[in-house]
Enzyme design. Structure first.
Site, mmCIF file in Angstrom:
data_model
loop_
_atom_site.group_PDB
_atom_site.id
_atom_site.type_symbol
_atom_site.label_atom_id
_atom_site.label_comp_id
_atom_site.label_asym_id
_atom_site.label_seq_id
_atom_site.Cartn_x
_atom_site.Cartn_y
_atom_site.Cartn_z
ATOM 1 N N ASP A 83 44.718 -45.786 110.333
ATOM 2 C CA ASP A 83 46.148 -46.070 110.499
ATOM 3 C C ASP A 83 46.511 -47.278 109.621
ATOM 4 O OD1 ASP A 83 48.651 -45.794 111.665
ATOM 5 O OD2 ASP A 83 48.172 -47.056 113.399
ATOM 6 N N HIS A 84 47.551 -47.149 108.824
ATOM 7 C CA HIS A 84 48.070 -48.251 108.002
ATOM 8 C C HIS A 84 47.028 -48.962 107.149
ATOM 9 C CE1 HIS A 84 52.167 -48.092 109.422
ATOM 10 N NE2 HIS A 84 51.710 -47.971 110.653
ATOM 11 N N ASP A 105 49.288 -47.161 103.306
ATOM 12 C CA ASP A 105 50.657 -47.635 103.512
ATOM 13 C C ASP A 105 51.027 -48.571 102.370
ATOM 14 O OD1 ASP A 105 53.080 -48.563 104.174
ATOM 15 O OD2 ASP A 105 52.550 -49.343 106.152
ATOM 16 N N GLY A 190 55.217 -51.369 118.631
ATOM 17 C CA GLY A 190 55.234 -52.282 119.766
ATOM 18 C C GLY A 190 56.185 -51.875 120.873
ATOM 19 N N SER A 225 56.269 -44.369 117.867
ATOM 20 C CA SER A 225 56.886 -43.318 118.694
ATOM 21 C C SER A 225 56.515 -43.390 120.169
ATOM 22 C CB SER A 225 56.530 -41.943 118.129
ATOM 23 O OG SER A 225 57.189 -41.784 116.897
ATOM 24 N N SER A 226 56.119 -44.550 120.628
ATOM 25 C CA SER A 226 55.938 -44.686 122.080
ATOM 26 C C SER A 226 57.297 -44.614 122.757
ATOM 27 C CB SER A 226 55.255 -46.012 122.417
ATOM 28 O OG SER A 226 53.859 -45.869 122.277
ATOM 29 N N ASP A 268 50.696 -45.665 120.450
ATOM 30 C CA ASP A 268 49.722 -46.696 120.823
ATOM 31 C C ASP A 268 50.225 -47.472 122.044
ATOM 32 O OD1 ASP A 268 47.731 -48.585 120.891
ATOM 33 O OD2 ASP A 268 48.257 -49.575 119.018
HETATM 34 P P1 13P Z 1 53.914 -47.503 119.060
HETATM 35 O O1 13P Z 1 53.814 -49.007 119.045
HETATM 36 O O2 13P Z 1 55.320 -47.038 119.291
HETATM 37 O O3 13P Z 1 52.972 -46.880 120.021
HETATM 38 O O4 13P Z 1 53.542 -46.983 117.604
HETATM 39 C C1 13P Z 1 52.212 -46.888 117.191
HETATM 40 C C2 13P Z 1 52.104 -46.590 115.737
HETATM 41 O O5 13P Z 1 53.044 -46.186 115.076
HETATM 42 C C3 13P Z 1 50.783 -46.800 115.106
HETATM 43 O O6 13P Z 1 50.843 -46.631 113.708
#
Ligand code: 13P
Length: 342
Positions: A83-84, A105, A190, A225-226, A268
């Site tokens: 991720d990133h 990224d 976040g 997307s949380s 996350d």
């Molecule tokens: P959240 O913080 O919305 O869960 O996003 C996690 C995310 O995009 C990890 O790359």
């Protein structure tokens, strides 16, 4: 089953018209939560680790935990994704370590904070595509910048400051040949995404739909997307936490995204909230406990419930057995025959 490429999982998701959650991990319990949820719902899964997670858990631990997952859950197509990634070197180190998918990224400079130029982004992403595809490994890129700072990564507080421009998205995909495209539509990493329930002014689903119309065959990725649901916030606050009122991305909006080309959904924070709430509850109700298993078990169960629910809501549930995995060597041949897959 060995770890599979993300490209295959997303191609299958596109065929089936569903989305696949990509859940972040830092430790064994989070991996177990995800794999148990996948088995329960019969879902293919994307497990992802950020640079911060790799530093926390150490790559070798993470990789071997993921190998254990493929041994224990052989029926689940499982992707290990970076991720990133903040630089070509970071992506290379993940590829060398055995990740089957990486995100470059390049929307931010290697400091993970400063928005970059389009040219820098194209160059860095293209270099990672060349390096990864040679080994059959998938590449996600990003155009436009998310808000927030997660694991020290993000462009700042305003999620609307660097929205994706649909024309640039088309050019970016053509010039890089990537497999999946992360876009900025007002979300941020976040818990503190929106100060009230998002509307069309703050969560730009119209931008997403425009990008999908221009790039109908490209797998889109929604970061940040949380959903930050009230029940998870409430448990934390009920047991001594101090979360401020906040709103996340409603599941209905994610489902609208899935109907418009979104194939990977990053989650996350919801899992972090679930874990913390469960641990706080044990600490508050049983202050005499000191065996870590007494709070890690409920924490693992709480995360599993959230992940299983998202898998059902995103539509990946029931699809684990739809396809046999294509080896990375086969994927590499595929890329060699057709370097730009879009
Ligand atoms: P959240 O913080 O919305 O869960 O996003 C996690 C995310 O995009 C990890 O790359």
């Amino acid at each position: 089953m060995s770890l599979v490429s993300m490209r295959q999982v997303l191609d299958e998701a596109a065929k089936g018209g569903y989305g696949v959650g990509a859940f972040n991990v830092n430790n064994m319990e989070q991996i177990q939560s995800i794999m148990e949820a996948a088995r329960e719902t019969k879902s293919p899964v994307i497990v992802q680790a950020s640079r911060g997670a790799r530093a926390y858990s150490q790559d070798r631990f993470l990789y071997h935990l993921m190998l254990a997952a493929t041994e224990i859950y052989p029926e689940i197509p499982t992707v290990l994704h970076l991720d990133h990634g903040n630089s070509v070197e970071t992506c290379k180190s993940a590829i060398d370590m055995g990740f089957t998918s990486v995100m470059m990224d390049g929307s931010l400079m290697p400091d993970g904070k400063t928005p970059s130029s389009f040219e820098y982004n194209v160059d860095a992403t293209r270099r990672v595509v060349e390096m990864a595809h040679e080994k059959g490994i998938t590449v996600e890129g990003e155009i436009g910048c998310l808000g927030g700072i997660e694991d020290g990564h993000g462009a700042g507080l305003d999620g609307l400051a660097h929205l994706t421009d649909p024309d640039q998205a088309v050019e970016f995909v053509e010039k890089t040949g990537l497999d999946a495209l992360a876009i900025a539509i007002g979300t941020s990493h976040g818990a503190y995404k929106f100060t009230s329930k998002p509307t069309g002014a703050t969560l730009k689903m119209d931008v997403l739909i425009k990008i999908h119309q221009r790039l109908p065959n490209v797998h889109l990725v929604m970061h940040g997307s949380s959903s930050v649901p009230n029940d998870l916030q409430d448990i934390i606050n009920q047991y001594g936490g101090k979360l401020k009122p906040t709103w996340g991305v409603p599941v209905e909006e994610i489902q609208l995204g899935i109907r418009n080309g979104v194939r990977k959904i990053n989650v996350d924070t919801d899992n972090r909230l679930a874990i913390t709430g469960a641990i706080r509850k044990v600490f508050a109700e049983k202050p005499e406990e000191f065996d870590p298993r007494s709070y890690m078990k409920p924490a693992r169960e709480a995360m599993k419930k959230v992940v299983a629910l998202r898998m059902t809501q995103f539509g990946q549930a029931g699809h684990a057995g739809d396809y046999a995995p294509i080896s990375l060597a086969e994927m590499a041949k595929h890329y060699a025959a057709q370097p730009v897959l879009v």
